[in-house]
Each structure stands twice: as structure tokens, then as C-alpha cells.
Design a protein around this motif. Structure first.
Motif, short mmCIF file in Angstrom:
data_model
loop_
_atom_site.label_atom_id
_atom_site.label_comp_id
_atom_site.label_asym_id
_atom_site.label_seq_id
_atom_site.Cartn_x
_atom_site.Cartn_y
_atom_site.Cartn_z
N ALA A 125 0.70 -1.29 -0.03
CA ALA A 125 -0.01 0.04 0.04
C ALA A 125 0.82 1.30 0.15
O ALA A 125 0.53 2.15 -0.79
N VAL A 126 1.85 1.34 0.69
CA VAL A 126 2.78 2.44 0.87
C VAL A 126 3.53 2.54 -0.46
O VAL A 126 3.51 3.76 -0.97
N ARG A 127 4.13 1.58 -1.09
CA ARG A 127 4.67 1.66 -2.16
C ARG A 127 3.87 2.09 -3.41
O ARG A 127 4.29 3.12 -4.26
N MET A 128 2.80 1.64 -3.38
CA MET A 128 1.78 2.02 -4.61
C MET A 128 1.23 3.56 -4.18
O MET A 128 0.96 3.97 -5.10
N SER A 129 0.91 3.77 -2.96
CA SER A 129 0.71 5.25 -2.95
C SER A 129 1.60 6.16 -3.21
O SER A 129 1.37 7.02 -4.01
N ILE A 130 2.97 5.90 -2.93
CA ILE A 130 4.06 6.82 -3.30
C ILE A 130 4.06 6.67 -4.84
O ILE A 130 4.32 7.96 -5.48
N ASN A 131 3.97 5.76 -5.49
CA ASN A 131 4.20 5.83 -6.92
C ASN A 131 3.15 6.56 -7.55
O ASN A 131 3.34 7.27 -8.51
N ARG A 132 1.85 6.55 -6.93
CA ARG A 132 0.83 7.13 -7.73
C ARG A 132 1.06 8.78 -7.43
O ARG A 132 0.82 9.46 -8.17
N LYS A 139 11.74 -1.87 -8.49
CA LYS A 139 11.98 -2.97 -7.58
C LYS A 139 11.13 -4.07 -8.06
O LYS A 139 11.43 -5.30 -8.32
N GLU A 140 9.82 -3.69 -8.15
CA GLU A 140 8.86 -4.73 -8.87
C GLU A 140 9.20 -5.44 -10.16
O GLU A 140 9.08 -6.56 -10.41
N MET A 141 9.79 -4.60 -11.02
CA MET A 141 10.32 -5.21 -12.20
C MET A 141 11.67 -6.01 -12.24
O MET A 141 11.85 -6.87 -12.92
N VAL A 174 18.09 -3.84 -10.22
CA VAL A 174 17.53 -2.63 -10.72
C VAL A 174 18.32 -2.00 -11.39
O VAL A 174 17.84 -1.23 -12.42
N GLY A 175 19.58 -1.98 -11.34
CA GLY A 175 20.50 -1.30 -12.38
C GLY A 175 20.13 -1.82 -13.98
O GLY A 175 20.28 -0.95 -14.86
N THR A 176 20.13 -3.21 -14.01
CA THR A 176 19.84 -3.78 -15.36
C THR A 176 18.42 -3.08 -15.78
O THR A 176 18.33 -2.83 -17.08
N ILE A 177 17.35 -3.08 -14.96
CA ILE A 177 16.13 -2.68 -15.43
C ILE A 177 16.20 -1.20 -15.82
O ILE A 177 15.85 -0.72 -16.63
#
Length: 183
Positions: free
Chosen positions: A78-85, A149-151, A159-162
Motif C-alpha cells: 500500500a505504501v509503495r503504490m501510494s508513493i508511486n501514484r 523493484k517490482e520489475m 534494478v540497475g539492469t532494469i
């Protein structure tokens, strides 16, 4: 001492029982909403993100290794998705009502609408022409709203590769679109 009555439901949900996850969603929806609302300060947007959080949790519940940590895991989503939004939403600006009236009275010309539709069509064609990994990377980040991170978890890469893949995919899409780019 914490309430652990939900652990059995988590285990059932992990074994594929949608009804068990539905009970978990009902039980924890208000907690998720309050976490999201604290960050976004907009009840309509918080309700939307709450549903997205619960959907993501349902899809990823098998990744939770310790069912007793479900509540904390759900709060982190919830926190991560809120921050993303919050980061991705456009900035709000104040405009005098009389200025906005001019926009309401004169909708965009038909030509502008046709051009927007054509550009969207070309964008989709450009994405389709990309290699599979480039296409999946762009879609995951821009259309599905996944964090780096999710990717990283999804593609099993650092993450660097992403980040490098995103940069490369954007460059290849720019090349594929060619003539649509401003001079």
C-alpha cells in the motif's frame, strides 16, 4: 499480542482459494485505505489505489513466505503504490474560473482529435515493433505502473539492469517512431 486469526486464510489463499483472499480483502480493506489515504489525501484516488493494492496482493500472495507477516506485507504494498501514484500524478494548479470557461466553450478542433488518435496508433505500432524484452519493460513501467523493484523481481534482474533496459527500450522506441518526434 497480535491477532493471528487471519493466518489460516492467508494459507488458504496461497493454495489458490479466491474466497479466502476475498475474506482477507474484506477484513483489511479499511486498513489499506487508511494507509493509502494518509499519503494521497484524496478519498476517490485512495479508493482506487486500495483496489489496485488488493489486486496486486492477490496476484502476489504466493511470494509471501511467512503468512504471519501478511499485515506488514500488505501495508508495504500500500505504501509503495501510494508513493508511486503520488509521484506520477500531475501537479495541481489553481486557475481562475473565468479562464477555464474558455476551454469548456471551445473544445479541441476535429483535426487535433484526429492527430492525437493517429499518434496513439503510431505509438502502439512502435511498441509492437520492439523486441519482446523492450516491449515488456516499457509496458510494465509506463502502462502497468510497476516500480523498478517490482520489475527487478518480475524480470529476475538487478534494478540497475532494469534502468538500463528502460533507457535502451525508450531509445529504440524513439527510433521506431522516427517521424513523430518533434524537430
Amino acid at each position: 499480542m497480535q491477532d493471528t486469526r487471519y493466518i489460516g486464510l492467508v494459507q488458504e489463499a496461497q493454495s489458490g482459494c479466491r474466497e479466502a483472499f476475498g475474506q482477507l480483502a474484506t477484513q483489511f480493506e479499511s486498513m489499506v485505505f487508511s494507509v493509502v489515504f494518509r499519503r494521497l489525501r484524496n478519498s476517490a484516488e485512495a479508493a482506487e489505489v486500495t483496489q489496485e493494492v488488493l489486486m496486486r496482493a492477490m496476484r502476489k500472495i504466493n511470494q509471501l513466505k511467512e503468512p504471519e507477516r501478511f499485515v506488514g506485507w500488505l501495508k508495504r504494498i500500500a505504501v509503495r503504490m501510494s508513493i508511486n501514484r503520488a509521484v506520477r500524478r500531475p501537479r495541481e494548479t489553481m486557475t481562475a474560473p473565468e479562464l477555464m470557461q474558455g476551454y469548456a466553450d471551445s473544445p479541441g478542433s476535429p483535426l487535433e482529435g484526429i492527430l492525437r488518435t493517429e499518434q496513439a496508433h503510431e505509438l502502439h505500432n512502435g511498441i509492437r515493433r520492439l523486441r519482446r524484452i523492450d516491449r515488456e519493460t516499457l509496458l510494465a513501467f509506463y502502462f502497468e505502473g510497476q516500480s523498478l523493484k517490482e520489475m527487478s523481481d518480475r524480470f529476475e534482474s538487478p534494478v540497475g539492469t532494469i534502468k538500463r533496459r528502460l533507457h535502451t527500450a525508450r531509445h529504440r522506441l524513439k527510433e521506431a517512431l522516427g517521424e513523430l518526434q518533434p524537430a
